[in-house]
Write a protein that holds these residues in place. Structure first.
Motif, PDB file in Angstrom:
ATOM      1  N   LYS A   7       0.829  -1.207   0.000  1.00  0.00           N
ATOM      2  CA  LYS A   7       0.000   0.000   0.000  1.00  0.00           C
ATOM      3  C   LYS A   7       0.864   1.257   0.000  1.00  0.00           C
ATOM      4  O   LYS A   7       1.977   1.273   0.522  1.00  0.00           O
ATOM      5  N   LEU A   8       0.279   2.307  -0.559  1.00  0.00           N
ATOM      6  CA  LEU A   8       0.951   3.587  -0.696  1.00  0.00           C
ATOM      7  C   LEU A   8      -0.111   4.672  -0.637  1.00  0.00           C
ATOM      8  O   LEU A   8      -1.159   4.543  -1.265  1.00  0.00           O
ATOM      9  N   LEU A   9       0.135   5.736   0.126  1.00  0.00           N
ATOM     10  CA  LEU A   9      -0.782   6.877   0.184  1.00  0.00           C
ATOM     11  C   LEU A   9      -0.154   8.063  -0.527  1.00  0.00           C
ATOM     12  O   LEU A   9       1.005   8.401  -0.270  1.00  0.00           O
ATOM     13  N   TYR A  10      -0.922   8.675  -1.434  1.00  0.00           N
ATOM     14  CA  TYR A  10      -0.489   9.879  -2.133  1.00  0.00           C
ATOM     15  C   TYR A  10      -1.441  11.011  -1.758  1.00  0.00           C
ATOM     16  O   TYR A  10      -2.651  10.899  -1.928  1.00  0.00           O
ATOM     17  N   ARG A  18      -2.959  13.821  -9.160  1.00  0.00           N
ATOM     18  CA  ARG A  18      -3.482  12.609  -8.510  1.00  0.00           C
ATOM     19  C   ARG A  18      -3.737  11.514  -9.540  1.00  0.00           C
ATOM     20  O   ARG A  18      -3.374  10.360  -9.341  1.00  0.00           O
ATOM     21  N   MET A  19      -4.365  11.902 -10.649  1.00  0.00           N
ATOM     22  CA  MET A  19      -4.688  10.924 -11.688  1.00  0.00           C
ATOM     23  C   MET A  19      -3.426  10.325 -12.301  1.00  0.00           C
ATOM     24  O   MET A  19      -3.337   9.106 -12.502  1.00  0.00           O
ATOM     25  N   LEU A  20      -2.451  11.157 -12.571  1.00  0.00           N
ATOM     26  CA  LEU A  20      -1.197  10.696 -13.166  1.00  0.00           C
ATOM     27  C   LEU A  20      -0.444   9.760 -12.218  1.00  0.00           C
ATOM     28  O   LEU A  20       0.003   8.678 -12.611  1.00  0.00           O
ATOM     29  N   PHE A  21      -0.330  10.152 -10.957  1.00  0.00           N
ATOM     30  CA  PHE A  21       0.361   9.331  -9.968  1.00  0.00           C
ATOM     31  C   PHE A  21      -0.322   7.974  -9.825  1.00  0.00           C
ATOM     32  O   PHE A  21       0.325   6.926  -9.840  1.00  0.00           O
ATOM     33  N   ASP A  22      -1.641   8.003  -9.735  1.00  0.00           N
ATOM     34  CA  ASP A  22      -2.404   6.766  -9.590  1.00  0.00           C
ATOM     35  C   ASP A  22      -2.213   5.860 -10.802  1.00  0.00           C
ATOM     36  O   ASP A  22      -1.996   4.658 -10.672  1.00  0.00           O
ATOM     37  N   TYR A  32      -3.656   4.603  -2.391  1.00  0.00           N
ATOM     38  CA  TYR A  32      -4.738   5.365  -1.766  1.00  0.00           C
ATOM     39  C   TYR A  32      -4.473   6.827  -2.098  1.00  0.00           C
ATOM     40  O   TYR A  32      -3.331   7.281  -2.047  1.00  0.00           O
ATOM     41  N   ILE A  33      -5.520   7.549  -2.424  1.00  0.00           N
ATOM     42  CA  ILE A  33      -5.389   8.945  -2.833  1.00  0.00           C
ATOM     43  C   ILE A  33      -6.146   9.839  -1.856  1.00  0.00           C
ATOM     44  O   ILE A  33      -7.302   9.577  -1.537  1.00  0.00           O
ATOM     45  N   ASP A  42      -7.222  10.886   7.757  1.00  0.00           N
ATOM     46  CA  ASP A  42      -8.355   9.958   7.881  1.00  0.00           C
ATOM     47  C   ASP A  42      -8.013   8.596   7.282  1.00  0.00           C
ATOM     48  O   ASP A  42      -8.322   7.557   7.872  1.00  0.00           O
ATOM     49  N   ILE A  43      -7.372   8.598   6.122  1.00  0.00           N
ATOM     50  CA  ILE A  43      -7.004   7.330   5.473  1.00  0.00           C
ATOM     51  C   ILE A  43      -6.012   6.564   6.340  1.00  0.00           C
ATOM     52  O   ILE A  43      -6.144   5.352   6.524  1.00  0.00           O
ATOM     53  N   LEU A  44      -5.032   7.261   6.906  1.00  0.00           N
ATOM     54  CA  LEU A  44      -4.050   6.591   7.768  1.00  0.00           C
ATOM     55  C   LEU A  44      -4.710   6.028   9.024  1.00  0.00           C
ATOM     56  O   LEU A  44      -4.295   4.978   9.524  1.00  0.00           O
TER      57      LEU A  44
END
Length: 124
Positions: A7-10, A18-22, A32-33, A42-44
């Motif tokens: 897993k990786l959070l950006y 965001r779209m390019l990184f994903d 995860y974006i 919140d995601i963490l």
């Protein structure tokens, strides 16, 4: 047997980034974006098995270093990276010296360099 992606959070406020990184990293990682530092926190909170976070530096409401400072207090085991369109500055230098961030990258991004750094951080 399928291997589970790591897993990786950006965290990035600009939709195109965001779209390019994903698109680039979702082939290798479960990405995860988050659109803001608040959303990243919140995601963490919901996913305690994310080993690496990449965050943009300049974002409204909460910049990347502020987000990482809060996140690192709650999740010190995570390796944090900053992306910035700006040259090295005192804030980034201090963050590196105090081990707040693992590394920083300049925009436009060298995605191969980022991928190698993420991969190395996940194996530390």
């Amino acid at each position: 047997m399928t291997e589970t992606k790591r897993k990786l959070l950006y965290v990035e406020d600009e939709k195109l980034n965001r779209m390019l990184f994903d698109k680039i990293f979702s082939k290798k990682y479960d990405v995860y974006i988050a659109e803001s530092g608040e959303q990243g926190l919140d995601i963490l909170m919901d996913h305690d098995d994310i080993p690496v976070v990449v965050s943009d530096l300049k974002m409204p409401h909460m910049d990347g270093l502020e987000f990482i400072g809060i996140a690192k207090n709650k999740h010190p085991q995570i390796k944090y990276f900053i992306l910035t369109g700006f040259d090295m500055n005192e804030d980034i230098d201090i963050a590196l010296k105090e081990n707040l961030i693992h590394q920083y990258f300049m925009k436009p991004c060298n995605f191969n360099e980022i991928d190698m750094a993420i991969d190395n951080a996940m194996h530390l």
